[in-house]
Design an enzyme around this catalytic site. Structure first.
Site, PDB file in Angstrom:
ATOM      1  N   ARG A 125      -0.105  -7.300  -4.682  1.00  0.00           N
ATOM      2  CA  ARG A 125       1.192  -6.101  -5.096  1.00  0.00           C
ATOM      3  C   ARG A 125       0.642  -4.629  -4.818  1.00  0.00           C
ATOM      4  NH1 ARG A 125       4.470  -9.390  -6.033  1.00  0.00           N
ATOM      5  NH2 ARG A 125       4.908 -10.325  -7.152  1.00  0.00           N
ATOM      6  N   GLU A 157       8.513   0.194  -3.405  1.00  0.00           N
ATOM      7  CA  GLU A 157       9.155  -0.845  -3.192  1.00  0.00           C
ATOM      8  C   GLU A 157      10.873  -0.463  -2.821  1.00  0.00           C
ATOM      9  OE1 GLU A 157       7.582  -4.854  -3.700  1.00  0.00           O
ATOM     10  OE2 GLU A 157       6.114  -4.190  -2.313  1.00  0.00           O
ATOM     11  N   HIS A 178       7.409  -7.038   1.687  1.00  0.00           N
ATOM     12  CA  HIS A 178       6.872  -7.919   0.477  1.00  0.00           C
ATOM     13  C   HIS A 178       7.801  -9.795   1.271  1.00  0.00           C
ATOM     14  CE1 HIS A 178       6.346  -8.033  -4.206  1.00  0.00           C
ATOM     15  NE2 HIS A 178       6.839  -9.926  -3.584  1.00  0.00           N
ATOM     16  N   GLY A 207       5.706 -11.806   0.966  1.00  0.00           N
ATOM     17  CA  GLY A 207       4.691 -13.131   1.123  1.00  0.00           C
ATOM     18  C   GLY A 207       5.255 -14.497   0.620  1.00  0.00           C
TER      19      GLY A 207
HETATM   20  C1  MLT Z   1       6.171 -13.054  -6.142  1.00  0.00           C
HETATM   21  O1  MLT Z   1       5.902 -12.761  -7.147  1.00  0.00           O
HETATM   22  O2  MLT Z   1       6.766 -14.363  -6.469  1.00  0.00           O
HETATM   23  C2  MLT Z   1       5.920 -13.270  -4.783  1.00  0.00           C
HETATM   24  O3  MLT Z   1       5.564 -11.731  -5.234  1.00  0.00           O
HETATM   25  C3  MLT Z   1       7.711 -13.144  -4.222  1.00  0.00           C
HETATM   26  C4  MLT Z   1       8.663 -11.464  -4.808  1.00  0.00           C
HETATM   27  O4  MLT Z   1       8.210 -11.473  -5.670  1.00  0.00           O
HETATM   28  O5  MLT Z   1       9.088 -11.569  -4.012  1.00  0.00           O
END
Ligand code: MLT
Length: 304
Positions: free
Chosen positions: A227, A256, A277, A279
């Site tokens: 984060r 963001e 973002h 991930g």
């Molecule tokens: C999550 O918390 O699952 C990831 O950071 C993915 C997102 O929120 O886009």
């Protein structure tokens, strides 16, 4: 039962909800500020990270009983209010574990081997071979701050590459044989590569700050796929400018989409690489998250 899906999830998840006979509104194209006008009818809302189940949206959701979050982080849901109103919140903690760990690993390789600089210089018509001598991951120490599910997945992958792993977590034991569990300051002092895998809370805000960086090895690489806000971006900028930190790879930002001056300044640095973002954004990860969130919502609605 009526379900509104306000951020796009995998088709298979939508199919599962429909198969249960629920009325499903695929509402991801509706502007977020219009959702409070329609949300009042629904028993469940399915979201990813874009919808904030807080404030006026939560107020307007008079019939809401279940929030399904396709993903891990719950910072876009007012958990306290949901609990007060008896609304069950479910996420998909296992769907994207390896997905995020793989991005962190990709970033580590990209930093070590200057992959982005290789591409940008080639695009400019330059043959910058002499500037592109890199480093190897094998034999180096990876420090994991927040060695839970994702941190442990990264640890296993890096162990297979011949890295030594030190890790810490706020609560509990790290159940991973390849990780040497230690205090956070020992993680800072030992890491050649430092990867963050913890949520943003008042306790973790700016956990990587000027003081923490001062404890680190000269030439450390920092990776954040967790984060934004866990790193003080201004402190990181200064540390990279001074050469203390050799480079950073950031998938997440203090605000963001990127908007703060501190994030923009970081992106101007050659040894900072980044992404918006992503991930959890793989075809496989999103499919698992879509299916698992639908299953969780169905499970909860069936209890009513
Ligand atoms: C999550 O918390 O699952 C990831 O950071 C993915 C997102 O929120 O886009």
């Amino acid at each position: 039962m009526k379900v509104i899906v306000t951020d796009k999830i995998a088709d298979k998840g939508i199919e599962l909800l429909k198969k249960e006979g629920y009325e499903v509104n695929e509402a991801w194209d509706i502007p977020k500020d219009e959702l409070p006008k329609i949300v009042g009818d629904y028993d469940a809302i399915v979201i990813r990270s874009a919808t904030k189940v807080k404030g006026n949206l939560l107020e307007a959701a008079k019939n809401l009983k279940v929030v399904g979050r396709a993903g891990i982080g719950l910072d876009n849901v007012d958990l306290k209010k949901c609990e007060e109103r008896g609304i069950t919140v479910r996420n998909t903690p296992n769907a994207t574990t390896d997905t995020v760990a793989e991005l962190a690993l990709a970033f580590m390789f990209a930093l070590a081997r200057k992959v982005v600089k290789g591409t940008t210089t080639l695009r400019k018509g330059e043959w910058a071979k002499k500037q592109l001598k890199g480093l190897e991951l094998g034999g180096k120490t990876l420090g994991i701050v927040g060695c839970g599910r994702i941190g442990s997945a990264l640890a296993r992958k890096c162990h297979a590459l011949g890295m030594k792993i030190v890790g810490c977590r706020r609560r509990g034991e790290i159940n991973e044989a390849c990780v040497d569990q230690c205090e956070i300051n020992d993680v800072f002092t030992n890491a050649d590569y430092l990867s963050l895998h913890l949520p943003l809370t008042p306790e973790t805000k700016h956990i990587i700050n000027k003081d923490a960086i001062a404890k680190m090895k000269d030439g450390v690489f920092i990776i954040n796929c967790a984060r934004g806000g866990t790193i003080d971006e201004n402190a990181l900028y200064e540390a990279i400018k001074s050469g203390k930190v050799a480079g950073a790879a950031l998938d997440v930002w203090e605000k963001e989409p990127v908007e703060l001056e501190s994030s923009k300044k970081l992106l101007e640095l050659e040894n900072v690489i980044g992404s918006p973002h992503i991930g959890a954004m793989t075809a496989e990860g999103q499919e698992r998250a879509g299916i698992q969130v639908a299953e969780a919502v169905i499970e909860e609605l069936k209890k009513l």
